[in-house]
Design an enzyme around this catalytic site. Structure first.
Site, PDB file in Angstrom:
ATOM      1  N   ASP A 149      -5.908   1.673  -3.112  1.00  0.00           N
ATOM      2  CA  ASP A 149      -7.468   1.661  -2.487  1.00  0.00           C
ATOM      3  C   ASP A 149      -7.668   3.040  -1.528  1.00  0.00           C
ATOM      4  O   ASP A 149      -9.160   3.095  -0.820  1.00  0.00           O
ATOM      5  CB  ASP A 149      -7.525   0.613  -1.815  1.00  0.00           C
ATOM      6  N   SER A 202       0.787  -1.120   0.188  1.00  0.00           N
ATOM      7  CA  SER A 202      -0.266   0.098  -0.228  1.00  0.00           C
ATOM      8  C   SER A 202       0.695   1.522  -0.288  1.00  0.00           C
ATOM      9  O   SER A 202       1.633   1.701  -1.401  1.00  0.00           O
ATOM     10  CB  SER A 202      -0.895  -0.358   1.248  1.00  0.00           C
ATOM     11  N   ASP A 253      -2.027   5.847  -3.673  1.00  0.00           N
ATOM     12  CA  ASP A 253      -1.207   5.339  -2.605  1.00  0.00           C
ATOM     13  C   ASP A 253      -0.113   4.084  -3.644  1.00  0.00           C
ATOM     14  O   ASP A 253      -0.911   4.269  -4.946  1.00  0.00           O
ATOM     15  CB  ASP A 253      -1.205   5.001  -0.963  1.00  0.00           C
ATOM     16  N   ASP A 282      -1.469   1.468  -3.814  1.00  0.00           N
ATOM     17  CA  ASP A 282      -2.200   0.031  -4.688  1.00  0.00           C
ATOM     18  C   ASP A 282      -3.345   0.364  -5.285  1.00  0.00           C
ATOM     19  O   ASP A 282      -4.188  -0.549  -5.040  1.00  0.00           O
ATOM     20  CB  ASP A 282      -1.893  -1.140  -3.232  1.00  0.00           C
TER      21      ASP A 282
END
Length: 452
Positions: A250, A104, A246, A248
């Site tokens: 999400d 992340s 960010d 990833d």
């Protein structure tokens, strides 16, 4: 050994804490736990596997794929895609499980493994505990049951995943983004291709930064944890807003036309009013965590909306939403879940919906975000302490009681161990920023002395 799973999967320094052996073993255990109901005759369990661009994701992906296939699971390898894309594909493809390799917002040396159950949902604690138990049982000597011959899993690349996901994002937008100029900071991460493509198809004029991942530069001075470049780019290009993801993708944070940050609480406030107007905010309720700014709670009360608060972590927000049938929830950090269209936080979807609200109302992001006033909030991360003793230290408990007495009804204190990093977070909120800062520093010093 301590619990492997944190608040968002298994995470650590790649090739030190998170090794290929661990990734392989956990994947086999996950296959046994999550695909066990798919072992009836004539059914071959299937897994969707994706990753962010980190260099370590290459060998970890190989380990995960090997583990799943060795357990008899067919693998659809979707390559570099955002976490919510892997969740979405797990659901629409009817897969038995999904696996995302990402840390992340963490720095490049870290990596992580996130598992999704059928339907693309994050795992409940009991399923994570079961995977850990199965993994530990076999790590200490009990042999795996291994298929042979035609029973081993097959592996293929699923290149259609990119188009499937982008088409989904466009299909759920309430209106187009024509006329908006938007700067996108992709954090050199998993959405470097997806997000610009989706915003462009939706009609926006797009400027991208942080969209050249090389495996080593993810989250490096850019993205949702470093908004300086985005602020400057929005002002330089005269854009209507900026969107930051960010690693990833999400999560989503935003910047208004003047370069001011719009955080997850403000985004939730804007979307809650839009969804109430559209009749899609079920129960007139928003779900958020205890980290949400007090100003958000006050804004929801003023607007006649209900607020349900959970423990920190978007998985707990999601659990509350699913249990009670709510449609919108999220975190101050930018994890926003629109449950009618996603099974997890989706930064690209959030950014698109925020931009759609601007386009539909003709109002600026600053005007829309003004629905709530953020009260001063100081957050200090205290590193190199024993975070497991936060709830048992008498010295710390006494310090918190004193701080709460000093703040009275105009502020609050929250201490919590990080679920993904070796530190304790000290958060203090008050009407006066200097008081918040002083109290937070005093508590941080006690945390350091008591738990160091």
């Amino acid at each position: 050994m301590g619990r492997l799973f944190g608040t968002d999967g298994v995470r650590g320094v790649a090739n030190a804490d998170l090794t290929a052996e661990l990734a392989l073993g956990l994947s086999v255990a996950a296959a046994h736990v999550l695909a066990e109901a798919g072992t009836f005759e004539g059914h071959r369990p299937t897994a969707v596997v994706g990753r962010d661009p980190r260099a370590s994701g290459e060998f970890l992906e190989a380990a995960v794929v090997a583990g799943l296939a060795s357990a008899g699971v067919d693998v659809l390898r979707v390559g570099v895609l955002p976490t919510p894309a892997v969740a979405h594909l797990t659901g629409v493809l009817g897969a038995d499980l999904g696996v995302m390799l990402s840390a992340s917002h963490n720095a490049m040396p870290d990596n992580g493994i996130k598992f999704f159950a059928r339907g693309g949902h994050k795992l409940a604690d009991d399923l994570e505990d079961k995977i850990e138990a199965v993994y530990e049982e076999h790590r200490t000597g009990a042999p795996w049951e291994r298929p042979t011959g035609a029973g081993v899993g097959r592996v293929r690349d699923y290149d259609e995943g990119f188009e499937t996901y982008v088409s989904h994002l466009i299909s759920v937008l309430p209106n187009r983004l024509d006329g908006l100029k938007i700067v996108l900071d992709e954090a050199h991460g998993a959405a470097a291709r997806v997000s610009p493509e989706a915003f462009t198809r939706a009609g926006a004029q797009v400027v991208t930064i942080g969209a050249e991942p090389d495996g080593l530069n993810i989250n490096d001075g850019c993205g949702s944890t470093h908004l300086g470049l985005l602020r400057a780019a929005v002002v330089e290009h005269g854009a209507d807003l900026g969107i930051a993801h960010d690693g990833d993708a999400d999560r989503c944070l935003a910047v208004d036309a003047a370069g001011n940050e719009v955080d997850g609480d403000q985004i939730l406030a804007v979307l809650s009013l839009a969804m109430r107007e559209a009749g899609t905010l079920r129960g007139d309720t928003v779900v958020a965590t205890v980290m949400s700014n007090l100003g958000f709670k006050l804004a929801m009360e003023r607007e006649g909306l209900n607020l349900v608060q959970t423990a920190v972590g978007d998985r707990y927000v999601l659990e509350s939403m699913k249990e009670n049938g709510f449609a919108l929830g999220g975190e101050q950090s930018g994890h926003v879940i629109v449950l009618d269209h996603a099974t997890t936080g989706d930064g690209t979807l959030t950014g698109l919906m925020l931009a759609a609200r601007i386009a539909a109302t003709g109002k600026s992001l600053a005007d829309l975000a003004g629905v709530m006033e953020r009260l001063p909030q100081i957050l200090i991360n205290v590193k190199d302490v024993d975070k497991s003793r936060v709830d048992t230290s008498g010295e710390l408990a006494a310090a918190v009681t004193e701080a709460e007495r000093d703040l009275g009804s105009t502020g609050r204190v929250l201490l919590r161990p990080s679920g993904t990093e070796p530190l304790v977070r000290v958060m203090v909120e008050a009407a006066d920023i200097e008081q918040a800062r002083a109290v937070a520093q005093r508590l941080a010093d006690v945390v350091k002395s008591a738990l160091g």
